[in-house]
Design a protein around this motif. Structure first.
Motif, PDB file in Angstrom:
ATOM      1  N   VAL A   1      24.097 -17.218  -8.448  1.00  0.00           N
ATOM      2  CA  VAL A   1      24.651 -17.800  -9.684  1.00  0.00           C
ATOM      3  C   VAL A   1      23.542 -18.510 -10.446  1.00  0.00           C
ATOM      4  N   ASP A   2      23.837 -18.883 -11.666  1.00  0.00           N
ATOM      5  CA  ASP A   2      22.871 -19.576 -12.505  1.00  0.00           C
ATOM      6  C   ASP A   2      22.686 -21.022 -12.007  1.00  0.00           C
ATOM      7  N   PRO A   3      21.418 -21.463 -11.743  1.00  0.00           N
ATOM      8  CA  PRO A   3      21.186 -22.812 -11.200  1.00  0.00           C
ATOM      9  C   PRO A   3      21.777 -23.919 -12.074  1.00  0.00           C
ATOM     10  N   GLY A   4      21.660 -23.772 -13.395  1.00  0.00           N
ATOM     11  CA  GLY A   4      22.207 -24.800 -14.293  1.00  0.00           C
ATOM     12  C   GLY A   4      23.715 -24.912 -14.149  1.00  0.00           C
ATOM     13  N   GLN A   5      24.344 -23.766 -13.991  1.00  0.00           N
ATOM     14  CA  GLN A   5      25.807 -23.745 -13.832  1.00  0.00           C
ATOM     15  C   GLN A   5      26.228 -24.456 -12.553  1.00  0.00           C
ATOM     16  N   ILE A   6      25.434 -24.242 -11.495  1.00  0.00           N
ATOM     17  CA  ILE A   6      25.793 -24.840 -10.201  1.00  0.00           C
ATOM     18  C   ILE A   6      25.677 -26.360 -10.262  1.00  0.00           C
ATOM     19  N   LEU A   7      24.595 -26.856 -10.893  1.00  0.00           N
ATOM     20  CA  LEU A   7      24.441 -28.310 -11.000  1.00  0.00           C
ATOM     21  C   LEU A   7      25.638 -28.891 -11.767  1.00  0.00           C
ATOM     22  N   LYS A   8      26.026 -28.212 -12.834  1.00  0.00           N
ATOM     23  CA  LYS A   8      27.160 -28.720 -13.621  1.00  0.00           C
ATOM     24  C   LYS A   8      28.451 -28.677 -12.785  1.00  0.00           C
ATOM     25  N   ALA A   9      28.610 -27.590 -12.015  1.00  0.00           N
ATOM     26  CA  ALA A   9      29.818 -27.470 -11.181  1.00  0.00           C
ATOM     27  C   ALA A   9      29.867 -28.593 -10.145  1.00  0.00           C
ATOM     28  N   VAL A  10      28.705 -28.909  -9.554  1.00  0.00           N
ATOM     29  CA  VAL A  10      28.632 -29.988  -8.556  1.00  0.00           C
ATOM     30  C   VAL A  10      29.002 -31.318  -9.220  1.00  0.00           C
ATOM     31  N   GLN A  11      28.436 -31.557 -10.407  1.00  0.00           N
ATOM     32  CA  GLN A  11      28.713 -32.830 -11.091  1.00  0.00           C
ATOM     33  C   GLN A  11      30.175 -32.927 -11.541  1.00  0.00           C
ATOM     34  N   ASP A  12      30.724 -31.804 -12.014  1.00  0.00           N
ATOM     35  CA  ASP A  12      32.133 -31.814 -12.435  1.00  0.00           C
ATOM     36  C   ASP A  12      33.043 -32.105 -11.242  1.00  0.00           C
ATOM     37  N   ARG A  13      32.718 -31.472 -10.104  1.00  0.00           N
ATOM     38  CA  ARG A  13      33.572 -31.647  -8.911  1.00  0.00           C
ATOM     39  C   ARG A  13      33.467 -33.090  -8.403  1.00  0.00           C
ATOM     40  N   ASP A  14      32.240 -33.659  -8.434  1.00  0.00           N
ATOM     41  CA  ASP A  14      32.066 -35.072  -8.049  1.00  0.00           C
ATOM     42  C   ASP A  14      32.961 -35.948  -8.910  1.00  0.00           C
ATOM     43  N   ALA A  15      32.906 -35.696 -10.238  1.00  0.00           N
ATOM     44  CA  ALA A  15      33.655 -36.548 -11.171  1.00  0.00           C
ATOM     45  C   ALA A  15      35.145 -36.445 -10.878  1.00  0.00           C
ATOM     46  N   ARG A  16      35.633 -35.207 -10.647  1.00  0.00           N
ATOM     47  CA  ARG A  16      37.071 -35.040 -10.365  1.00  0.00           C
ATOM     48  C   ARG A  16      37.447 -35.747  -9.068  1.00  0.00           C
ATOM     49  N   ASP A  17      36.614 -35.565  -8.027  1.00  0.00           N
ATOM     50  CA  ASP A  17      36.955 -36.134  -6.717  1.00  0.00           C
ATOM     51  C   ASP A  17      36.862 -37.664  -6.715  1.00  0.00           C
ATOM     52  N   GLU A  18      35.923 -38.204  -7.519  1.00  0.00           N
ATOM     53  CA  GLU A  18      35.723 -39.658  -7.503  1.00  0.00           C
ATOM     54  C   GLU A  18      36.706 -40.408  -8.398  1.00  0.00           C
ATOM     55  N   THR A  19      37.222 -39.726  -9.420  1.00  0.00           N
ATOM     56  CA  THR A  19      38.047 -40.467 -10.384  1.00  0.00           C
ATOM     57  C   THR A  19      39.540 -40.180 -10.265  1.00  0.00           C
ATOM     58  N   ARG A  20      39.945 -39.285  -9.374  1.00  0.00           N
ATOM     59  CA  ARG A  20      41.384 -39.003  -9.278  1.00  0.00           C
ATOM     60  C   ARG A  20      42.113 -40.241  -8.750  1.00  0.00           C
ATOM     61  N   GLU A  21      43.397 -40.330  -9.087  1.00  0.00           N
ATOM     62  CA  GLU A  21      44.142 -41.525  -8.713  1.00  0.00           C
ATOM     63  C   GLU A  21      44.427 -41.588  -7.225  1.00  0.00           C
ATOM     64  N   ILE A  22      44.732 -40.431  -6.636  1.00  0.00           N
ATOM     65  CA  ILE A  22      45.117 -40.425  -5.221  1.00  0.00           C
ATOM     66  C   ILE A  22      43.917 -40.086  -4.338  1.00  0.00           C
ATOM     67  N   SER A  23      43.698 -40.909  -3.323  1.00  0.00           N
ATOM     68  CA  SER A  23      42.636 -40.671  -2.336  1.00  0.00           C
ATOM     69  C   SER A  23      41.297 -40.262  -2.949  1.00  0.00           C
ATOM     70  N   PRO A  24      40.758 -41.060  -3.881  1.00  0.00           N
ATOM     71  CA  PRO A  24      39.467 -40.661  -4.466  1.00  0.00           C
ATOM     72  C   PRO A  24      38.344 -40.705  -3.429  1.00  0.00           C
ATOM     73  N   LEU A  25      37.299 -39.937  -3.718  1.00  0.00           N
ATOM     74  CA  LEU A  25      36.125 -39.945  -2.839  1.00  0.00           C
ATOM     75  C   LEU A  25      35.419 -41.284  -2.971  1.00  0.00           C
ATOM     76  N   LYS A  26      35.371 -42.031  -1.866  1.00  0.00           N
ATOM     77  CA  LYS A  26      34.600 -43.286  -1.853  1.00  0.00           C
ATOM     78  C   LYS A  26      34.366 -43.680  -0.391  1.00  0.00           C
ATOM     79  N   PRO A  27      33.283 -44.431  -0.148  1.00  0.00           N
ATOM     80  CA  PRO A  27      33.037 -44.812   1.244  1.00  0.00           C
ATOM     81  C   PRO A  27      34.054 -45.843   1.723  1.00  0.00           C
ATOM     82  N   ALA A  28      34.475 -45.720   2.964  1.00  0.00           N
ATOM     83  CA  ALA A  28      35.294 -46.781   3.566  1.00  0.00           C
ATOM     84  C   ALA A  28      34.389 -48.006   3.680  1.00  0.00           C
TER      85      ALA A  28
END
Ligand code: C5P
Length: 215
Positions: free
Chosen positions: A155-182
């Motif tokens: 895949v295109d490297p630029g696309q992958i970086l964006k996909a990683v950043q988008d997924r981080d943002a979704r996982d970290e900002t969702r209301e239920i069980s967001p990604l964060k350290p205990a």
């Protein structure tokens, strides 16, 4: 004995979890595969990830014994997984399986290593040892790129970086069980570490916590 490993995609948590489980003789559960399986079921049924009833039904009817379809690892499946993972109904359906796995390790093993996003915070808040694994988005994107190339899915490297950043943002900002350290998680940054380096650092931490004496 419960060891949890949380962190963003391609941080190295899955590889570390597998390696620790093998070393300790524990069972391993990759909880990302559960959300990916729900996503793959929706993709195969041509259902939209915003279709809550279809996503809930997919989670309810998941066959936990067949989580080895190679399509689970596709970029598209990961993206849809992070969309369905924000649905409370889907998370509720998958919670009991994860907690039961932690309580009753399959094969009579004496412990489990479980990796995901919310294992130390929500699924197993009373775990014996918690890790939170991070790495820079750039290094995680390059690992992901290598994985996809190895699987013959370049895949295109630029696309992958964006996909990683988008997924981080979704996982970290969702209301239920967001990604964060205990609060009581041991932080491990693998930006400059290979698999062996990460494994060794984790063993040093486990040693300091007295885990080996408890086994
Ligand atoms: O870890 P992996 O990249 O396979 O996970 C796919 C997606 O599943 C993540 O982006 C995340 O949205 C979701 N997930 C989750 N909670 C977990 C494990 C995975 O929300 N415990």
């Amino acid at each position: 004995m419960i060891i949890t490993i949380d962190g963003p995609s391609a941080s190295g948590k899955g590889t570390l979890a597998k390696r620790l489980a093998e070393y300790l003789g524990f069972a391993h559960l990759d909880t990302g595969a559960l959300y990916r399986a729900v996503a793959l079921s929706l993709i195969m049924q041509k259902k939209d990830p915003s279709d809550v009833a279809a996503a809930k039904a997919a989670a309810q009817t998941l066959d936990f014994d067949t989580l080895d379809n190679p399509d689970l690892r596709d970029e598209k499946t990961g993206k849809i997984a992070s969309l369905v993972a924000a649905l409370p109904d889907v998370r509720a359906e998958l919670l009991a399986f994860q907690r039961n796995f932690a309580k009753n390790p399959p094969g009579g093993k004496k412990g489990v290593v479980i990796d995901g996003r919310d294992i130390g915070t929500v699924v197993c808040p009373n775990a014996d040892i918690k890790f939170f694994i991070t790495a820079s988005p750039e290094i995680r994107a390059s690992r992901r790129l290598l994985e996809l190339e190895t699987r013959g899915k370049p895949v295109d490297p630029g696309q992958i970086l964006k996909a990683v950043q988008d997924r981080d943002a979704r996982d970290e900002t969702r209301e239920i069980s967001p990604l964060k350290p205990a609060q009581d998680a041991h932080l491990l940054d693998t930006t400059n570490l290979d698999i062996d380096g990460a494994f060794e650092k984790a063993l040093v931490i486990l040693n300091k916590t007295g885990l080996f004496q408890k086994l």
